[in-house]
Design an enzyme around this catalytic site. Structure first.
Site, PDB file in Angstrom:
ATOM      1  N   ARG A  57      32.078  -0.937 -43.601  1.00  0.00           N
ATOM      2  CA  ARG A  57      32.457  -2.345 -43.708  1.00  0.00           C
ATOM      3  C   ARG A  57      32.519  -3.040 -42.360  1.00  0.00           C
ATOM      4  O   ARG A  57      32.580  -4.271 -42.294  1.00  0.00           O
ATOM      5  CB  ARG A  57      33.810  -2.450 -44.407  1.00  0.00           C
ATOM      6  N   TYR A  87      34.221   4.734 -44.806  1.00  0.00           N
ATOM      7  CA  TYR A  87      34.223   3.452 -45.499  1.00  0.00           C
ATOM      8  C   TYR A  87      34.505   2.320 -44.505  1.00  0.00           C
ATOM      9  O   TYR A  87      33.883   1.253 -44.565  1.00  0.00           O
ATOM     10  CB  TYR A  87      35.292   3.491 -46.592  1.00  0.00           C
ATOM     11  N   CYS A  91      35.557  -6.909 -53.255  1.00  0.00           N
ATOM     12  CA  CYS A  91      35.323  -5.601 -52.630  1.00  0.00           C
ATOM     13  C   CYS A  91      35.150  -5.720 -51.124  1.00  0.00           C
ATOM     14  O   CYS A  91      35.816  -5.058 -50.352  1.00  0.00           O
ATOM     15  CB  CYS A  91      34.102  -4.932 -53.242  1.00  0.00           C
ATOM     16  N   HIS A  92      34.227  -6.562 -50.718  1.00  0.00           N
ATOM     17  CA  HIS A  92      33.943  -6.634 -49.291  1.00  0.00           C
ATOM     18  C   HIS A  92      33.877  -8.068 -48.786  1.00  0.00           C
ATOM     19  O   HIS A  92      33.294  -8.346 -47.745  1.00  0.00           O
ATOM     20  CB  HIS A  92      32.646  -5.881 -48.967  1.00  0.00           C
ATOM     21  N   GLY A  93      34.435  -8.992 -49.573  1.00  0.00           N
ATOM     22  CA  GLY A  93      34.635 -10.343 -49.078  1.00  0.00           C
ATOM     23  C   GLY A  93      33.408 -11.223 -48.973  1.00  0.00           C
ATOM     24  O   GLY A  93      33.221 -11.897 -47.966  1.00  0.00           O
TER      25      GLY A  93
END
Lengths: 242, 432
Positions: free
Chosen positions: B299, B295, A206-208
């Site tokens: 991130r 989003y 998902c986000h590494g």
């Protein structure tokens, strides 16, 4: 009492039109007028003989009236709070969800280098039979390389360091070849993929986030090592989670 | 809203009703006769379009609710039954799913129109802030609606978004379990999301009512940003803007229909046609397109709590916008520098949207960080300073002046200030 109380106090406090009650209050209020007059009228009627109401002026000590006002407000606040709580608490995990607290898993079929994923409390639990190389790799990591220095192991005290032994530690004993972890990335809850990532452990797509062969966070946005649930070896081939 | 009606109705039944509940005269005052600046362009039609789409979503949503089952074992199949078995179920679902997308297209255009023409400035600050509340409720509603089909993206989207709250120190974990009603996203979560997804559109309708109420106190802003000064600056809402809104609605609906009938799944994600599997996370999770810029901001920050704060702050900052923009001039038509920064901001938002759709690695992360920094820089640094240093163009004396000068071909399309004033001065007889 209700009859005299409500119209007088209500009209004054909420600025409603005095309407027919004005005339009625006049009988009690003597020379005062308006909202204060209405309240005084009430006070005179019921507490006049106590002298308390007469001691009241705008700047003086709190009176019986102020006390009643604040006490009513406080009781109302507590009552509203108590009434709201069931509406909030009903959303917490219910009895049936909490009843699914523990499971037993047969691990005899898991060969070295294999993993099994089981469901526990709606979450995946990774059971990995680690290879010698994986154990050695995890043991060789200096503690200073770990972003999260704590073991995050429910079977050990919270302050224990994230050594490989502490990570592969069941209730009462450490079995380094078995690693049990909740397979939920500590970032935003995705399920990491096994035997991948830059540290040969788990990688969250998902986000590494990269986890090593002991499930410890090494790189990426996740703040903590993968959590280890309470588990114990009932026998050599049976493990109880929860 | 209040007071006695000054209208005199011929029909005795209407008169009887209106003298007891002045609903007819309230409609006349606020809808039909409402004085509206006569220079509104088509960007002002999106308020009407949005109201229509709220209606479409409520009606199609009610139909879907009659056939949907909110249970983890049956939700996915019940949606497929709506698609295959229910009469016109496919149409209702495609209208609803694409309706959400077009709702957001319209609301983003509506918001950027407000940004361009300074519609958030005094005396419309509260109107703007109510609008931001509407945006937040829309986002919560859309998010919970996307969970209901219980596909892979539904499940993992719900997992990721609810986990945002676990970033809160100390109480994060209990809050997340409270939201879930369990130790992971599961049946209790689906059930409560369904209940809330049904409720929130009606809350939205109530807040939209407040939004329109707050609009009708100062009246509309307009492309010049100059306040209405006399009756000559306005026309009645009906028929002038009812017709204009109607035309815009038709054009917008044509595009919407093109998607509903020919590209119904174009804006969705194929993974959501895979039933939810709590043991397997899809390799690449993305939210619906309308959440992508946020989003990307989430991130961009390498810290969990920091990312969550930045994402919420990117919307929260809009609440402060009326006070961050220090310029006295509303419309970007008379703010040459702000106009450029406005378009840069538009590009940055599109850029963030693109980056949000890409995997979080390498150059994409760095680009997200740069654009996120610029986004906040725009609101926190550029806007306050621009008001102090920007040399704005001269404003027209009134809405009428700018409109009349255009009639004479006096100015460029945007009502550029200098020529407007000059043209108006040269034709004083037309100013009335």
């Amino acid at each position: 009492m209700q009859k005299g109380c409500d119209p007088a106090g209500g009209a004054g406090r909420f600025g409603l039109s005095p309407g027919p009650f004005v005339a009625k209050n006049k009988a009690f209020s003597r020379k005062r007028s308006g909202a204060e007059g209405a309240e005084r009228a009430f006070a005179d009627q019921y507490f006049g003989d106590l002298d308390v109401a007469h001691a009241h002026t705008d700047t003086e000590e709190p009176t019986r009236r102020d006390f009643l006002y604040i006490a009513t407000g406080a009781v109302t606040a507590v009552g509203v709070g108590a009434a709201i709580w069931p509406f909030i608490d009903q959303m917490n995990p219910d009895a049936s969800v909490q009843a699914l607290a523990s499971i037993e898993v047969d691990i005899s079929a898991i060969e070295v280098g294999q993993s099994l994923t089981v469901m526990w409390r709606g979450k995946p639990v990774f059971i990995r039979h680690r290879t010698e190389a994986e154990i050695a790799e995890a043991e060789a990591v200096p503690m200073s390389d770990l972003p999260d220095p704590l073991a995050r192991n429910a079977n050990l005290p919270e302050s224990d360091p994230a050594t490989d032994t502490n990570r592969a530690h069941a209730q009462g004993e450490a079995k380094p070849e078995w690693l049990l972890m909740i397979g939920v990335c500590t970032h935003l809850g995705c399920v990491p993929i096994g035997e991948s990532g830059e540290y040969d452990g788990w990688f969250c797509p998902c986000h590494g986030s990269h986890y090593d062969t002991a499930g410890r966070i090494r790189k990426g946005p996740a703040p903590r090592n993968l959590d280890i649930p309470e588990y114990e070896f009932v026998s050599d081939t049976l493990v109880r989670v929860g | 809203m209040s007071g006695q009606s000054t209208y005199h109705f011929k029909n005795p039944a209407v008169r009887w009703l209106d003298s007891r509940l002045p609903i007819i005269s309230a409609m006349k005052v606020n809808a039909l006769d409402f004085p509206t600046p006569k220079n509104l362009n088509y960007f002002w039609t999106f308020g009407g379009i949005l109201t229509l789409f709220l209606g479409i979503q409520i009606v199609t949503g009610l139909v879907l609710a009659m056939h949907y089952t909110a249970h983890v074992d049956q939700a996915f199949n019940s949606v497929e039954e709506i698609m295959r078995d229910v009469n016109y179920g496919w149409l209702m679902r495609y209208m609803h799913a694409n309706g959400a997308s077009f709702f957001f297209i319209a609301v983003y255009i509506h918001i950027f129109r407000g940004l361009y023409y300074g519609s958030y400035k005094a005396p419309r600050e509260l109107l703007w802030m109510i609008g931001v509340v509407i945006l937040l409720i829309m986002m919560a509603t859309a998010f919970m609606g996307y969970v209901l089909p219980w596909g892979q993206m539904s499940f993992w989207g719900a997992t990721v978004i609810t986990n945002l709250f676990s970033a809160i120190p100390l109480v994060g974990e209990p809050i997340v379990q409270w939201l879930w009603g369990g130790f992971a996203v599961g049946n209790p979560t689906l059930n409560r999301f369904y209940a809330l997804h049904f409720l929130l559109p009606f809350v939205l309708a109530a807040v939209v009512f407040l939004h329109i109420w707050a609009l009708h106190v100062p009246g509309n802003n307009n492309p010049t940003g100059v306040e209405v000064k006399s009756n000559k600056d306005t026309v009645p809402f009906h028929p002038y803007y009812t017709v204009k809104d109607f035309l815009a609605v038709i054009v917008f609906l044509i595009v919407y229909a093109a998607f509903v009938f020919y590209l119904p799944n174009y804006l969705g994600h194929t993974d959501n046609y895979i039933p939810a599997d709590p043991l397997v996370t899809p390799a690449h999770i993305v939210p619906e397109w309308y959440f992508l810029p946020f989003y990307a901001i989430l991130r961009a920050i390498p810290d969990k709590l920091g990312g969550v704060i930045a994402m919420f702050a990117s919307i929260g900052i809009l609440f402060l916008l009326p006070w961050l923009d220090t310029s006295k001039v509303r419309s970007a038509a008379f703010r040459p520098l702000y106009r450029q920064f406005f378009w840069i901001l538009v590009l940055v938002c599109f850029g963030l949207g693109y980056l949000g759709s890409q995997p979080a690695e390498g150059g994409y992360v760095i680009a997200s960080q740069i654009l996120t920094a610029y986004y906040f820089l725009h609101f926190l640094v550029i806007l306050p300073l621009l008001g102090l240093f920007e040399k704005t163009k001269p404003l027209p004396g009134s809405i009428s002046e700018s409109v009349l000068s255009k009639d004479k071909g006096g100015g460029p399309t945007d009502g550029g200030g200098g020529t407007v004033a000059a043209a108006a001065a040269s034709a004083p007889e037309k100013r009335g």
